[in-house]
Design a protein around this motif. Structure first.
Motif, mmCIF file in Angstrom:
data_model
loop_
_atom_site.group_PDB
_atom_site.id
_atom_site.type_symbol
_atom_site.label_atom_id
_atom_site.label_comp_id
_atom_site.label_asym_id
_atom_site.label_seq_id
_atom_site.Cartn_x
_atom_site.Cartn_y
_atom_site.Cartn_z
ATOM 1 N N TYR A 190 -2.071 40.149 54.821
ATOM 2 C CA TYR A 190 -1.665 40.585 53.489
ATOM 3 C C TYR A 190 -0.280 40.048 53.175
ATOM 4 N N LEU A 191 -0.020 39.877 51.889
ATOM 5 C CA LEU A 191 1.316 39.502 51.440
ATOM 6 C C LEU A 191 1.696 40.427 50.289
ATOM 7 N N GLN A 192 2.598 41.342 50.564
ATOM 8 C CA GLN A 192 3.118 42.227 49.531
ATOM 9 C C GLN A 192 4.313 41.550 48.879
ATOM 10 N N MET A 193 4.226 41.323 47.586
ATOM 11 C CA MET A 193 5.256 40.601 46.861
ATOM 12 C C MET A 193 5.908 41.536 45.854
ATOM 13 N N ASN A 194 7.198 41.784 46.025
ATOM 14 C CA ASN A 194 7.946 42.660 45.142
ATOM 15 C C ASN A 194 9.045 41.880 44.435
ATOM 16 N N SER A 195 9.576 42.470 43.374
ATOM 17 C CA SER A 195 10.678 41.857 42.615
ATOM 18 C C SER A 195 10.356 40.415 42.248
ATOM 19 N N LEU A 196 9.173 40.214 41.735
ATOM 20 C CA LEU A 196 8.716 38.858 41.411
ATOM 21 C C LEU A 196 9.517 38.265 40.263
ATOM 22 N N THR A 197 9.729 36.969 40.330
ATOM 23 C CA THR A 197 10.413 36.224 39.279
ATOM 24 C C THR A 197 9.514 35.068 38.836
ATOM 25 N N PRO A 198 9.792 34.479 37.689
ATOM 26 C CA PRO A 198 8.973 33.335 37.254
ATOM 27 C C PRO A 198 8.962 32.192 38.273
ATOM 28 N N GLU A 199 10.005 32.094 39.076
ATOM 29 C CA GLU A 199 10.065 31.048 40.101
ATOM 30 C C GLU A 199 9.035 31.277 41.220
ATOM 31 N N ASP A 200 8.438 32.435 41.267
ATOM 32 C CA ASP A 200 7.394 32.711 42.262
ATOM 33 C C ASP A 200 6.013 32.264 41.780
ATOM 34 N N THR A 201 5.936 31.778 40.566
ATOM 35 C CA THR A 201 4.663 31.325 40.014
ATOM 36 C C THR A 201 4.124 30.127 40.789
ATOM 37 N N GLY A 202 2.819 30.152 41.052
ATOM 38 C CA GLY A 202 2.189 29.041 41.745
ATOM 39 C C GLY A 202 0.853 29.458 42.321
ATOM 40 N N VAL A 203 0.220 28.511 42.988
ATOM 41 C CA VAL A 203 -1.003 28.813 43.723
ATOM 42 C C VAL A 203 -0.608 29.180 45.145
ATOM 43 N N TYR A 204 -1.076 30.310 45.592
ATOM 44 C CA TYR A 204 -0.760 30.799 46.930
ATOM 45 C C TYR A 204 -1.952 30.532 47.847
ATOM 46 N N GLY A 229 -0.721 32.852 57.811
ATOM 47 C CA GLY A 229 0.409 32.896 56.906
ATOM 48 C C GLY A 229 0.061 32.466 55.501
ATOM 49 N N TRP A 230 1.110 32.290 54.717
ATOM 50 C CA TRP A 230 0.981 31.945 53.312
ATOM 51 C C TRP A 230 1.912 30.796 52.951
ATOM 52 N N PHE A 231 1.407 29.917 52.125
ATOM 53 C CA PHE A 231 2.189 28.883 51.478
ATOM 54 C C PHE A 231 1.967 29.033 49.980
ATOM 55 N N ARG A 232 2.817 28.375 49.206
ATOM 56 C CA ARG A 232 2.611 28.360 47.763
ATOM 57 C C ARG A 232 2.976 26.995 47.207
ATOM 58 N N GLN A 233 2.384 26.700 46.066
ATOM 59 C CA GLN A 233 2.647 25.418 45.432
ATOM 60 C C GLN A 233 2.753 25.611 43.930
ATOM 61 N N GLU A 259 6.044 20.358 45.915
ATOM 62 C CA GLU A 259 5.345 20.342 47.184
ATOM 63 C C GLU A 259 4.991 21.763 47.609
ATOM 64 N N ARG A 260 3.981 21.839 48.439
ATOM 65 C CA ARG A 260 3.601 23.137 48.981
ATOM 66 C C ARG A 260 4.691 23.614 49.933
ATOM 67 N N GLU A 261 5.102 24.885 49.780
ATOM 68 C CA GLU A 261 6.194 25.408 50.592
ATOM 69 C C GLU A 261 5.770 26.642 51.372
ATOM 70 N N PHE A 262 6.402 26.808 52.501
ATOM 71 C CA PHE A 262 6.129 27.932 53.381
ATOM 72 C C PHE A 262 6.648 29.229 52.764
ATOM 73 N N VAL A 263 5.839 30.268 52.846
ATOM 74 C CA VAL A 263 6.230 31.579 52.334
ATOM 75 C C VAL A 263 6.463 32.562 53.486
#
Length: 122
Positions: A78-92, A33-37, A42-46
């Motif tokens: 793989y993680l396909q990310m669509n409709s990205l917003t600035p709130e999605d910014t981080g280290v994945y 899976g994927w997390f992001r920070q 804090e690091r959060e589950f994606v």
């Protein structure tokens, strides 16, 4: 020794898309899976996917916009990310573990990649 290597991060404008990849080597995992920070958070589950099933599960912040998939032959998620917003910014970060269940907590995962930066500009 098992290793996870992420790729595919970068800079994208709001509303755009990116696709992340995570290749595992050394062993296979039932859960990948994927997390992001984000900075200062804090690091959060994606999202995560279970091997050899159609089972996927997502964090509330990305439901309906992100899609996780696995290529078992390539031992890659793989993680396909669509409709990205600035709130999605981080280290994945790619994460992996074995075991039966749905795992959404950082401490539940045993293996981690080095992370890939995703930056969404407004």
């Amino acid at each position: 020794q098992a290793q996870l290597v992420e790729s595919g991060g970068g800079l994208v404008q709001a509303g755009g898309s990116l696709r992340l990849s995570c290749a595992a080597s050394g062993r296979t995992f039932s859960n990948m899976g994927w997390f992001r920070q984000a900075p200062g958070k804090e690091r959060e589950f994606v999202a995560a996917a279970i091997e050899r099933t159609s089972i996927t599960y997502y964090g509330d912040a990305v439901k309906g916009r992100f899609t996780i998939s696995r290529d078992n032959a390539k031992n890659t998620v793989y993680l396909q990310m669509n409709s990205l917003t600035p709130e999605d910014t981080g280290v994945y970060y790619c994460a992996a573990r074995n075991g039966v269940g749905l795992f959404r907590v950082v401490k539940e995962y045993d293996y981690w990649g080095q992370g890939t930066q995703v930056t969404v500009s407004s």
